[in-house]
Write a protein that holds these residues in place. Structure first.
Motif, PDB file in Angstrom:
ATOM      1  N   MET A   1      20.795  48.707  47.687  1.00  0.00           N
ATOM      2  CA  MET A   1      21.039  47.337  48.087  1.00  0.00           C
ATOM      3  C   MET A   1      22.204  46.766  47.304  1.00  0.00           C
ATOM      4  SD  MET A   1      18.682  44.058  47.384  1.00  0.00           S
ATOM      5  CE  MET A   1      19.293  44.147  45.724  1.00  0.00           C
ATOM      6  N   ARG A   2      23.069  46.103  48.021  1.00  0.00           N
ATOM      7  CA  ARG A   2      24.102  45.352  47.331  1.00  0.00           C
ATOM      8  C   ARG A   2      23.707  43.906  47.265  1.00  0.00           C
ATOM      9  NH1 ARG A   2      29.950  46.000  48.886  1.00  0.00           N
ATOM     10  NH2 ARG A   2      30.064  44.880  46.956  1.00  0.00           N
ATOM     11  N   VAL A   3      24.211  43.233  46.276  1.00  0.00           N
ATOM     12  CA  VAL A   3      23.695  41.922  45.984  1.00  0.00           C
ATOM     13  C   VAL A   3      24.506  40.840  46.622  1.00  0.00           C
ATOM     14  CG1 VAL A   3      23.214  40.372  44.133  1.00  0.00           C
ATOM     15  CG2 VAL A   3      22.989  42.787  43.810  1.00  0.00           C
ATOM     16  N   THR A   4      25.733  40.966  46.712  1.00  0.00           N
ATOM     17  CA  THR A   4      26.528  39.799  46.967  1.00  0.00           C
ATOM     18  C   THR A   4      27.568  40.068  48.003  1.00  0.00           C
ATOM     19  OG1 THR A   4      28.335  40.356  45.660  1.00  0.00           O
ATOM     20  CG2 THR A   4      26.578  39.449  44.530  1.00  0.00           C
ATOM     21  N   LEU A   5      28.206  39.014  48.190  1.00  0.00           N
ATOM     22  CA  LEU A   5      29.362  39.024  49.012  1.00  0.00           C
ATOM     23  C   LEU A   5      30.545  39.204  48.094  1.00  0.00           C
ATOM     24  CD1 LEU A   5      27.988  35.813  50.440  1.00  0.00           C
ATOM     25  CD2 LEU A   5      27.419  38.085  51.015  1.00  0.00           C
ATOM     26  N   TRP A   6      30.469  39.991  47.022  1.00  0.00           N
ATOM     27  CA  TRP A   6      31.507  40.092  46.001  1.00  0.00           C
ATOM     28  C   TRP A   6      32.686  40.885  46.517  1.00  0.00           C
ATOM     29  CZ3 TRP A   6      27.675  42.446  42.057  1.00  0.00           C
ATOM     30  CH2 TRP A   6      26.695  41.491  41.789  1.00  0.00           C
ATOM     31  N   ILE A   7      33.872  40.514  46.037  1.00  0.00           N
ATOM     32  CA  ILE A   7      35.054  41.337  46.220  1.00  0.00           C
ATOM     33  C   ILE A   7      35.333  41.954  44.865  1.00  0.00           C
ATOM     34  CG2 ILE A   7      37.495  41.341  46.806  1.00  0.00           C
ATOM     35  CD1 ILE A   7      35.605  40.764  49.111  1.00  0.00           C
ATOM     36  N   VAL A   8      35.160  43.283  44.789  1.00  0.00           N
ATOM     37  CA  VAL A   8      35.200  43.954  43.495  1.00  0.00           C
ATOM     38  C   VAL A   8      36.596  44.462  43.199  1.00  0.00           C
ATOM     39  CG1 VAL A   8      34.266  45.845  42.159  1.00  0.00           C
ATOM     40  CG2 VAL A   8      32.819  44.638  43.763  1.00  0.00           C
ATOM     41  N   THR A   9      37.106  44.090  42.055  1.00  0.00           N
ATOM     42  CA  THR A   9      38.378  44.636  41.591  1.00  0.00           C
ATOM     43  C   THR A   9      38.326  44.714  40.091  1.00  0.00           C
ATOM     44  OG1 THR A   9      40.734  44.263  41.361  1.00  0.00           O
ATOM     45  CG2 THR A   9      39.405  42.317  41.667  1.00  0.00           C
ATOM     46  N   PHE A  10      38.895  45.761  39.541  1.00  0.00           N
ATOM     47  CA  PHE A  10      38.810  45.959  38.106  1.00  0.00           C
ATOM     48  C   PHE A  10      40.131  45.616  37.416  1.00  0.00           C
ATOM     49  CE2 PHE A  10      34.672  47.632  38.029  1.00  0.00           C
ATOM     50  CZ  PHE A  10      34.509  48.230  39.276  1.00  0.00           C
ATOM     51  N   LEU A  11      41.010  44.963  38.148  1.00  0.00           N
ATOM     52  CA  LEU A  11      42.252  44.498  37.546  1.00  0.00           C
ATOM     53  C   LEU A  11      42.251  42.990  37.586  1.00  0.00           C
ATOM     54  CD1 LEU A  11      44.803  46.931  39.213  1.00  0.00           C
ATOM     55  CD2 LEU A  11      43.884  47.078  36.912  1.00  0.00           C
ATOM     56  N   LYS A 199      30.141  46.505  57.394  1.00  0.00           N
ATOM     57  CA  LYS A 199      30.390  46.401  55.960  1.00  0.00           C
ATOM     58  C   LYS A 199      31.854  46.732  55.676  1.00  0.00           C
ATOM     59  CE  LYS A 199      27.991  46.042  52.036  1.00  0.00           C
ATOM     60  NZ  LYS A 199      27.095  44.939  51.738  1.00  0.00           N
ATOM     61  N   PHE A 200      32.446  46.084  54.677  1.00  0.00           N
ATOM     62  CA  PHE A 200      33.803  46.404  54.261  1.00  0.00           C
ATOM     63  C   PHE A 200      33.733  47.294  53.021  1.00  0.00           C
ATOM     64  CE2 PHE A 200      34.370  42.772  56.943  1.00  0.00           C
ATOM     65  CZ  PHE A 200      35.604  42.952  57.540  1.00  0.00           C
ATOM     66  N   GLN A 201      33.715  48.607  53.270  1.00  0.00           N
ATOM     67  CA  GLN A 201      33.642  49.588  52.201  1.00  0.00           C
ATOM     68  C   GLN A 201      34.886  50.463  52.206  1.00  0.00           C
ATOM     69  OE1 GLN A 201      29.729  50.940  53.562  1.00  0.00           O
ATOM     70  NE2 GLN A 201      28.947  50.446  51.541  1.00  0.00           N
ATOM     71  N   GLU A 202      34.934  51.411  51.288  1.00  0.00           N
ATOM     72  CA  GLU A 202      36.138  52.216  51.111  1.00  0.00           C
ATOM     73  C   GLU A 202      36.580  52.935  52.381  1.00  0.00           C
ATOM     74  OE1 GLU A 202      35.063  54.730  47.887  1.00  0.00           O
ATOM     75  OE2 GLU A 202      35.159  53.147  46.384  1.00  0.00           O
ATOM     76  N   GLY A 234      32.609  42.596  51.545  1.00  0.00           N
ATOM     77  CA  GLY A 234      32.850  43.791  50.744  1.00  0.00           C
ATOM     78  C   GLY A 234      34.206  43.751  50.077  1.00  0.00           C
ATOM     79  N   LEU A 235      34.963  44.804  50.242  1.00  0.00           N
ATOM     80  CA  LEU A 235      36.222  44.974  49.510  1.00  0.00           C
ATOM     81  C   LEU A 235      37.376  44.200  50.145  1.00  0.00           C
ATOM     82  CD1 LEU A 235      35.948  48.803  48.816  1.00  0.00           C
ATOM     83  CD2 LEU A 235      35.398  46.928  47.260  1.00  0.00           C
ATOM     84  N   LEU A 236      38.108  43.494  49.305  1.00  0.00           N
ATOM     85  CA  LEU A 236      39.252  42.711  49.766  1.00  0.00           C
ATOM     86  C   LEU A 236      40.295  43.585  50.439  1.00  0.00           C
ATOM     87  CD1 LEU A 236      41.050  40.196  49.924  1.00  0.00           C
ATOM     88  CD2 LEU A 236      41.705  40.605  47.545  1.00  0.00           C
ATOM     89  N   GLY A 237      40.619  44.723  49.820  1.00  0.00           N
ATOM     90  CA  GLY A 237      41.631  45.611  50.393  1.00  0.00           C
ATOM     91  C   GLY A 237      41.273  46.073  51.789  1.00  0.00           C
ATOM     92  N   GLN A 238      39.979  46.293  52.034  1.00  0.00           N
ATOM     93  CA  GLN A 238      39.539  46.712  53.364  1.00  0.00           C
ATOM     94  C   GLN A 238      39.638  45.562  54.369  1.00  0.00           C
ATOM     95  OE1 GLN A 238      38.502  49.870  54.569  1.00  0.00           O
ATOM     96  NE2 GLN A 238      39.569  50.413  52.689  1.00  0.00           N
ATOM     97  N   ALA A 290      34.691  38.925  53.289  1.00  0.00           N
ATOM     98  CA  ALA A 290      35.716  39.734  53.946  1.00  0.00           C
ATOM     99  C   ALA A 290      35.714  39.526  55.448  1.00  0.00           C
ATOM    100  CB  ALA A 290      35.504  41.214  53.612  1.00  0.00           C
ATOM    101  N   SER A 291      34.538  39.316  56.050  1.00  0.00           N
ATOM    102  CA  SER A 291      34.465  39.042  57.488  1.00  0.00           C
ATOM    103  C   SER A 291      35.208  37.761  57.833  1.00  0.00           C
ATOM    104  CB  SER A 291      33.007  38.907  57.936  1.00  0.00           C
ATOM    105  OG  SER A 291      32.324  40.115  57.807  1.00  0.00           O
ATOM    106  N   GLU A 292      35.079  36.770  56.956  1.00  0.00           N
ATOM    107  CA  GLU A 292      35.744  35.489  57.191  1.00  0.00           C
ATOM    108  C   GLU A 292      37.250  35.587  56.987  1.00  0.00           C
ATOM    109  OE1 GLU A 292      32.618  32.157  55.920  1.00  0.00           O
ATOM    110  OE2 GLU A 292      32.795  33.730  54.410  1.00  0.00           O
TER     111      GLU A 292
END
Length: 428
Positions: A1-11, A199-202, A234-238, A290-292
């Motif tokens: 399960m994923r928790v959020t509508l987070w956009i994950v980036t490590f930079l 889902k916006f995944q890799e 999901g992911l911003l880049g996607q 990401a959908s929005e």
């Protein structure tokens, strides 16, 4: 399960600027605040009824400080940080829901299709009142996640208040491994393709484009019904690359933080692979983040007619800042803006044509669950069960499309609209 509508980036997306030295009064205020914190820390450590370490107190203080900022900022323990990295890969353990926090309650943003939570009947907008008998009132988002997660095959019991109900119900859900098929497709009519992005995944953009290419091998593509309903993001880049699949050039989204000089724009790339057929995009209250971004970009570029109901309104950017001890901070650092400068935050995307979903049978719970049900048998090139069918592949595919259209009025309307778009453009 994923928790959020987070956009994950490590930079870190924004450079830190050095502020001018605080005034004498400012330094004294800081000193007094730190002095008060130190005094309270000593009092709690010395007099609390149970033994508690200073490290635990400081960790809890950091956690409380971050989580009081907004529903999406959070302190991540080393364990939480590792789990977040795994979540973006597209396979994880849990029940399969995206959750957020609203006024001290845990809110279901969206159940992920084909997961235990989805099959148990959880819907976007449901409130989780209890987890295994423990009230969620005042519970942090990360605490809720830890209680809902567990070993595959074990059961978690949630007390759920459905959005349109006055009486909560207990819902036992058996946890499982959640592999996400993020793109589903179905031919609605010859030349008209239904694409559902869950889902916006890799792998989302790659899978989306592959489905289009496969369809074009046997059909002349005339139009696409693009379904983003109950897609929690999901992911911003996607999000950018999915929008880029349909947009020729220009801005797709930009993010703006506290410092106006650090605005960051994301653009479409000019390429010959852009899909130029008429497009109708479906959204609802479960379409978030990401959908929005995608729906807003398509709308602002007049590339797609947006149909359905207003989206969730999660338009903030979370930056993940790793700490030296393996923990991390998920901090809201900016807001998303559509190409025309509209903020998504708390307002969401309003459809061009508002069409509420109408269940096939409003008094039938099974009918309500058909709202977003794309079954295995509905999927193009699905595996048969080994029994012989009297219908040819072409007839069976037409039957599946007919069944989908019969139980979903929004898809029916989207199909009629996408077929009409070329004519409407000629009139204009």
């Amino acid at each position: 399960m994923r928790v959020t509508l987070w956009i994950v980036t490590f930079l870190l997306l924004f450079t830190l600027t050095i502020a001018p030295a605080p005034s004498m009064a400012g330094r004294e205020d800081h000193f007094e605040a730190l002095k008060r914190f130190s005094q309270i820390l000593d009092l709690v450590e010395g007099h609390y009824v149970k033994p508690i370490s200073k490290k635990e107190l400081i960790d809890n203080s950091i956690k409380g400080m971050i989580e009081q900022l907004d529903p999406h900022s959070a302190y991540l323990t080393p364990e939480d940080f590792k789990e977040m990295q795994v979540d973006t890969a597209g396979k994880f353990s849990g029940i399969g829901i995206e959750i957020s926090q609203e006024q001290g309650r845990i809110l279901v943003v969206s159940p992920i299709e084909d997961t235990p939570a989805y099959k148990a009947g959880l819907l976007a907008g449901d409130l989780i009142l209890e987890i295994n008998g423990e009230s969620t009132q005042g519970m942090t988002l990360m605490d809720a996640v830890k209680r809902i997660r567990g070993e595959k095959g074990t059961t978690v019991t949630l007390l759920i208040l459905h959005k349109e109900s006055n009486k909560p119900v207990e819902v036992p859900i058996v946890r499982g491994t959640i592999p996400i098929v993020n793109v589903k497709s179905q031919s609605l009519e010859d030349g008209y393709l239904y694409l559902r992005l869950t889902k916006f995944q890799e792998s989302s953009t790659r899978n989306l484009r592959e489905e289009i290419e496969k369809y074009q091998k046997n059909h002349t593509l005339k139009g696409i019904v693009f379904d983003l309903r109950n897609n929690p993001g999901g992911l911003l880049g996607q999000a950018v690359s999915v929008a880029d699949t349909f947009i020729e050039d220009g801005t797709i989204v930009y993010i703006q933080g506290k410092d106006k000089a650090n605005r960051k724009d994301f653009y479409a790339t000019k390429n010959s692979n852009e899909i130029k057929v008429p497009l109708v995009t479906l959204i609802n209250a479960g379409s978030a983040s990401a959908s929005e971004i995608v729906a807003g970009a398509l709308q602002d570029h007049h590339r797609s007619l947006i149909v359905g109901e207003g989206s969730f309104g999660k338009g903030s950017v979370q930056t993940i800042i790793p700490m030296s001890d393996g923990s991390g901070i998920k901090l809201t650092t900016a807001l998303y803006y559509t190409p025309s400068g509209r903020s998504i935050q708390a307002t969401g995307i309003e459809p061009d044509l508002r069409i509420p979903f109408v269940a096939p049978n409003k008094d039938d719970d099974a009918g309500m669950r058909d709202r977003f049900t794309l079954r295995e048998k509905d999927l193009t090139r699905h595996l048969e069960n080994g029994s012989k069918s009297s219908k040819s592949g072409k007839d069976a595919d037409a039957e599946k499309a007919k069944d989908m259209l019969a139980r979903d009025n929004q898809i029916r309307m989207a199909l009629e609209l996408v077929k009409s778009l070329p004519k409407l453009r000629e009139i204009r």
